[in-house]
Design an enzyme around this catalytic site. Structure first.
Site, mmCIF file in Angstrom:
data_model
loop_
_atom_site.group_PDB
_atom_site.id
_atom_site.type_symbol
_atom_site.label_atom_id
_atom_site.label_comp_id
_atom_site.label_asym_id
_atom_site.label_seq_id
_atom_site.Cartn_x
_atom_site.Cartn_y
_atom_site.Cartn_z
ATOM 1 N N LYS A 11 0.811 -1.224 0.000
ATOM 2 C CA LYS A 11 0.000 0.000 0.000
ATOM 3 C C LYS A 11 0.852 1.285 0.000
ATOM 4 O O LYS A 11 2.071 1.230 0.248
ATOM 5 C CB LYS A 11 -0.926 -0.026 1.221
ATOM 6 C CG LYS A 11 -1.950 -1.164 1.175
ATOM 7 C CD LYS A 11 -2.951 -1.040 2.324
ATOM 8 C CE LYS A 11 -3.964 -2.160 2.311
ATOM 9 N NZ LYS A 11 -4.992 -1.978 3.349
ATOM 10 N N TYR A 51 -12.655 -1.994 -3.593
ATOM 11 C CA TYR A 51 -13.089 -2.088 -2.196
ATOM 12 C C TYR A 51 -14.609 -1.968 -2.038
ATOM 13 O O TYR A 51 -15.079 -1.664 -0.941
ATOM 14 C CB TYR A 51 -12.390 -1.006 -1.362
ATOM 15 C CG TYR A 51 -10.986 -1.394 -0.918
ATOM 16 C CD1 TYR A 51 -10.770 -2.501 -0.094
ATOM 17 C CD2 TYR A 51 -9.874 -0.655 -1.305
ATOM 18 C CE1 TYR A 51 -9.500 -2.859 0.333
ATOM 19 C CE2 TYR A 51 -8.589 -1.007 -0.877
ATOM 20 C CZ TYR A 51 -8.416 -2.110 -0.060
ATOM 21 O OH TYR A 51 -7.159 -2.468 0.366
ATOM 22 N N ASN A 114 -2.018 0.316 6.672
ATOM 23 C CA ASN A 114 -1.517 -0.934 7.261
ATOM 24 C C ASN A 114 -0.646 -1.745 6.295
ATOM 25 O O ASN A 114 -0.539 -2.963 6.406
ATOM 26 C CB ASN A 114 -2.675 -1.760 7.847
ATOM 27 C CG ASN A 114 -3.653 -2.240 6.804
ATOM 28 O OD1 ASN A 114 -3.544 -1.891 5.632
ATOM 29 N ND2 ASN A 114 -4.610 -3.054 7.210
ATOM 30 N N HIS A 117 -2.336 -5.447 1.682
ATOM 31 C CA HIS A 117 -3.641 -6.111 1.570
ATOM 32 C C HIS A 117 -3.386 -7.523 1.066
ATOM 33 O O HIS A 117 -2.495 -7.733 0.238
ATOM 34 C CB HIS A 117 -4.541 -5.380 0.561
ATOM 35 C CG HIS A 117 -5.711 -6.210 0.099
ATOM 36 N ND1 HIS A 117 -6.868 -6.291 0.819
ATOM 37 C CD2 HIS A 117 -5.848 -7.024 -0.982
ATOM 38 C CE1 HIS A 117 -7.693 -7.125 0.189
ATOM 39 N NE2 HIS A 117 -7.096 -7.582 -0.897
HETATM 40 P P1 CMP Z 1 -7.512 -4.410 3.716
HETATM 41 O O1 CMP Z 1 -7.046 -5.805 3.999
HETATM 42 O O2 CMP Z 1 -6.907 -3.733 2.550
HETATM 43 O O3 CMP Z 1 -9.109 -4.407 3.554
HETATM 44 C C1 CMP Z 1 -9.904 -3.277 3.862
HETATM 45 C C2 CMP Z 1 -9.123 -2.179 4.496
HETATM 46 O O4 CMP Z 1 -9.867 -1.184 5.149
HETATM 47 C C3 CMP Z 1 -8.253 -2.761 5.598
HETATM 48 O O5 CMP Z 1 -7.207 -3.527 5.028
HETATM 49 C C4 CMP Z 1 -7.821 -1.499 6.332
HETATM 50 O O6 CMP Z 1 -6.648 -0.935 5.810
HETATM 51 C C5 CMP Z 1 -8.972 -0.523 6.042
HETATM 52 N N1 CMP Z 1 -9.659 -0.094 7.254
HETATM 53 C C6 CMP Z 1 -9.710 1.171 7.702
HETATM 54 N N2 CMP Z 1 -10.433 1.233 8.832
HETATM 55 C C7 CMP Z 1 -10.859 -0.020 9.113
HETATM 56 C C8 CMP Z 1 -11.634 -0.590 10.150
HETATM 57 N N3 CMP Z 1 -12.129 0.140 11.143
HETATM 58 N N4 CMP Z 1 -11.858 -1.919 10.126
HETATM 59 C C9 CMP Z 1 -11.369 -2.692 9.105
HETATM 60 N N5 CMP Z 1 -10.604 -2.190 8.085
HETATM 61 C C10 CMP Z 1 -10.348 -0.873 8.084
#
Ligand code: CMP
Length: 140
Positions: A11, A51, A114, A117
């Site tokens: 990311k 998403y 984070n 993904h």
């Molecule tokens: P990802 O695995 O890319 O899938 C959805 C993304 O939403 C997740 O990682 C996080 O980076 C993002 N995200 C932001 N806020 C939240 C939250 N409260 N709960 C879950 N995912 C979140």
């Protein structure tokens, strides 16, 4: 055990800090082969579609903003139980809850920024891979 493919994104928070190689080393040292990879800057439309499963969640707009804030590296990873293996290597979504040694514990800045993904099932992996890669771009 089954050889599987999963879809991965490094990311914008991680590309900004030049962490692509360190994250790829973790994949490779743990039996995942990078069989396709490209660095792209997602359009807002691409990120929204990717998403869309989260479109009713309160974090959706911020998530889309973040994913278009810089370049990402999209990848196909191949190996035994690649979907589960990659999720183990990534660690929990929220780095505060991620196990020691996982990518998110090592590198993530927040639940949103984070660093990586990874697909959550083989079915979604197939959909996500097809969204970003043509078959001829994947070389196992
Ligand atoms: P990802 O695995 O890319 O899938 C959805 C993304 O939403 C997740 O990682 C996080 O980076 C993002 N995200 C932001 N806020 C939240 C939250 N409260 N709960 C879950 N995912 C979140």
């Amino acid at each position: 055990m089954a050889i599987e493919r999963t879809f991965s994104i490094i990311k914008p928070d991680a590309t900004r800090r030049n962490l692509t190689g360190r994250i790829n080393a973790i994949f490779e040292e743990n039996g995942l082969r990078i069989v396709a990879q490209k660095r792209i800057w997602m359009s807002r439309a691409q990120a929204k579609e990717f998403y869309k499963v989260h479109k009713d969640r309160p974090f959706y707009n911020d998530l889309v903003d973040f994913m278009v804030s810089g370049p990402v590296v999209v990848q196909v990873l191949e190996g035994e139980n690649a979907v589960a293996k990659n999720r183990e290597l990534m660690g929990a979504t929220n780095p505060a809850n991620a196990a020691p040694g996982t990518i998110r514990k090592l590198f993530a800045e927040s639940i949103e920024a984070n660093s990586v993904h990874g697909s959550d099932s083989p079915e979604n992996a197939a959909i996500e891979i097809a969204y970003f890669f043509a078959g001829c771009e994947i070389v196992g």
